[in-house]
Design a protein around this motif. Structure first.
Motif, PDB file in Angstrom:
ATOM      1  N   GLU A   1       0.828  -1.200   0.000  1.00  0.00           N
ATOM      2  CA  GLU A   1       0.000   0.000   0.000  1.00  0.00           C
ATOM      3  C   GLU A   1       0.866   1.256   0.000  1.00  0.00           C
ATOM      4  O   GLU A   1       0.521   2.254  -0.642  1.00  0.00           O
TER       5      GLU A   1
ATOM      6  N   HIS B   1      -7.002  -4.198 -11.255  1.00  0.00           N
ATOM      7  CA  HIS B   1      -7.963  -4.463 -10.186  1.00  0.00           C
ATOM      8  C   HIS B   1      -7.282  -4.412  -8.817  1.00  0.00           C
ATOM      9  O   HIS B   1      -7.845  -3.860  -7.852  1.00  0.00           O
ATOM     10  N   THR B   2      -6.090  -4.985  -8.732  1.00  0.00           N
ATOM     11  CA  THR B   2      -5.350  -4.988  -7.458  1.00  0.00           C
ATOM     12  C   THR B   2      -4.978  -3.571  -7.053  1.00  0.00           C
ATOM     13  O   THR B   2      -5.061  -3.210  -5.871  1.00  0.00           O
TER      14      THR B   2
ATOM     15  N   THR C   1      -3.880   4.494 -12.676  1.00  0.00           N
ATOM     16  CA  THR C   1      -3.963   3.082 -12.285  1.00  0.00           C
ATOM     17  C   THR C   1      -3.171   2.166 -13.206  1.00  0.00           C
ATOM     18  O   THR C   1      -2.416   1.301 -12.746  1.00  0.00           O
TER      19      THR C   1
ATOM     20  N   GLU D   1      -6.620  -0.827  -7.814  1.00  0.00           N
ATOM     21  CA  GLU D   1      -7.840  -0.167  -7.359  1.00  0.00           C
ATOM     22  C   GLU D   1      -8.218  -0.614  -5.940  1.00  0.00           C
ATOM     23  O   GLU D   1      -8.692   0.190  -5.128  1.00  0.00           O
ATOM     24  N   GLN D   2      -8.003  -1.893  -5.649  1.00  0.00           N
ATOM     25  CA  GLN D   2      -8.309  -2.392  -4.310  1.00  0.00           C
ATOM     26  C   GLN D   2      -7.379  -1.772  -3.273  1.00  0.00           C
ATOM     27  O   GLN D   2      -7.814  -1.386  -2.184  1.00  0.00           O
ATOM     28  N   HIS D   3      -6.094  -1.655  -3.622  1.00  0.00           N
ATOM     29  CA  HIS D   3      -5.133  -1.014  -2.711  1.00  0.00           C
ATOM     30  C   HIS D   3      -5.499   0.451  -2.483  1.00  0.00           C
ATOM     31  O   HIS D   3      -5.436   0.956  -1.358  1.00  0.00           O
ATOM     32  N   LYS D   4      -5.892   1.136  -3.560  1.00  0.00           N
ATOM     33  CA  LYS D   4      -6.287   2.544  -3.435  1.00  0.00           C
ATOM     34  C   LYS D   4      -7.500   2.686  -2.515  1.00  0.00           C
ATOM     35  O   LYS D   4      -7.570   3.618  -1.693  1.00  0.00           O
ATOM     36  N   LYS D   5      -8.441   1.774  -2.653  1.00  0.00           N
ATOM     37  CA  LYS D   5      -9.629   1.783  -1.801  1.00  0.00           C
ATOM     38  C   LYS D   5      -9.240   1.593  -0.335  1.00  0.00           C
ATOM     39  O   LYS D   5      -9.738   2.296   0.561  1.00  0.00           O
ATOM     40  N   ASN D   6      -8.329   0.637  -0.095  1.00  0.00           N
ATOM     41  CA  ASN D   6      -7.878   0.372   1.279  1.00  0.00           C
ATOM     42  C   ASN D   6      -7.135   1.569   1.863  1.00  0.00           C
ATOM     43  O   ASN D   6      -7.310   1.907   3.047  1.00  0.00           O
TER      44      ASN D   6
END
Length: 205
Positions: free
Chosen positions: A145, A170-171, A158, A173-178
């Motif tokens: 992260e 996708h990974t 991204t 975007e998930q890290h950015k969300k976290n």
């Protein structure tokens, strides 16, 4: 695209670094193997960053070269070295480098260090002071992260982050969300301001 002056007397290492950093248009790299060629490039071009080996087989080592260049123009520096010798480190510290990288190094480590150096140089240039509360919040993030945050704060989208870190969109975007959730931040601008207000270069491991 950032422009980098690479000072390295081992051709194979220099070639590998140049190929790595040129991939996906991460950086334009000009290569010099000694003081004379480095000086010629430095005075003719405007560089965003210098990567210099400390141990050069020539009339000046990397620290001496950077010491002289710093009198001409301030540019962030990342030193390469095969040794963690304290005498070298003490001499190098006088030139105020942004990081040291021990050989051998991995690709992600080199790119992450470059992004951090540019971020921290920008922070110093606009005189942003450290926010200790923000620095403490970095402990909430995983290593990956932190890598995503650094790359995102360097202006990457991204797709570029995914290519640079060798992960899927996708990974990313998930890290950015976290990251947004953990830091309670929403926009990219807020994330950039957060990053440059921390001591991420010192704490990133």
């Amino acid at each position: 695209m950032i422009e980098i002056l690479l000072i390295e007397d081992e051709f194979i290492i220099a070639k590998d670094i140049k190929v790595l950093l040129s991939k996906n248009n991460f950086a334009l790299v000009h290569y010099a193997r000694n003081y004379d060629s480095a000086l010629d490039l430095f005075v003719k071009n405007s560089y965003d960053l210098i990567i210099s080996d400390i141990n050069l087989n020539g009339k000046k080592d990397g620290i001496e070269i950077i010491t002289e260049f710093s009198k001409i123009k301030k540019v962030p520096v990342v030193y390469l070295t095969a040794y963690s010798d304290l005498d070298f480190i003490k001499r190098a510290e006088r030139t105020m480098p942004f990081a040291y990288i021990l050989k051998p190094f991995n690709n992600n480590q080199l790119k992450t260090t470059i992004n951090l150096a540019l971020l921290n140089f920008n922070k110093q240039s606009i005189k942003i002071s450290e926010n200790e509360e923000n620095t403490s919040k970095l402990e909430l993030l995983t290593i990956r992260e932190k890598e995503v945050l650094i790359t995102l704060s360097s202006g990457k989208i991204t797709k570029e982050i995914a290519e640079e870190l060798n992960i899927s969109n996708h990974t990313v975007e998930q890290h950015k969300k976290n990251i947004r959730k953990k830091l309670n931040l929403t926009t990219v601008g807020e994330l950039i301001n957060f990053t440059i207000s921390t001591q991420l270069l010192k704490l990133f491991k």
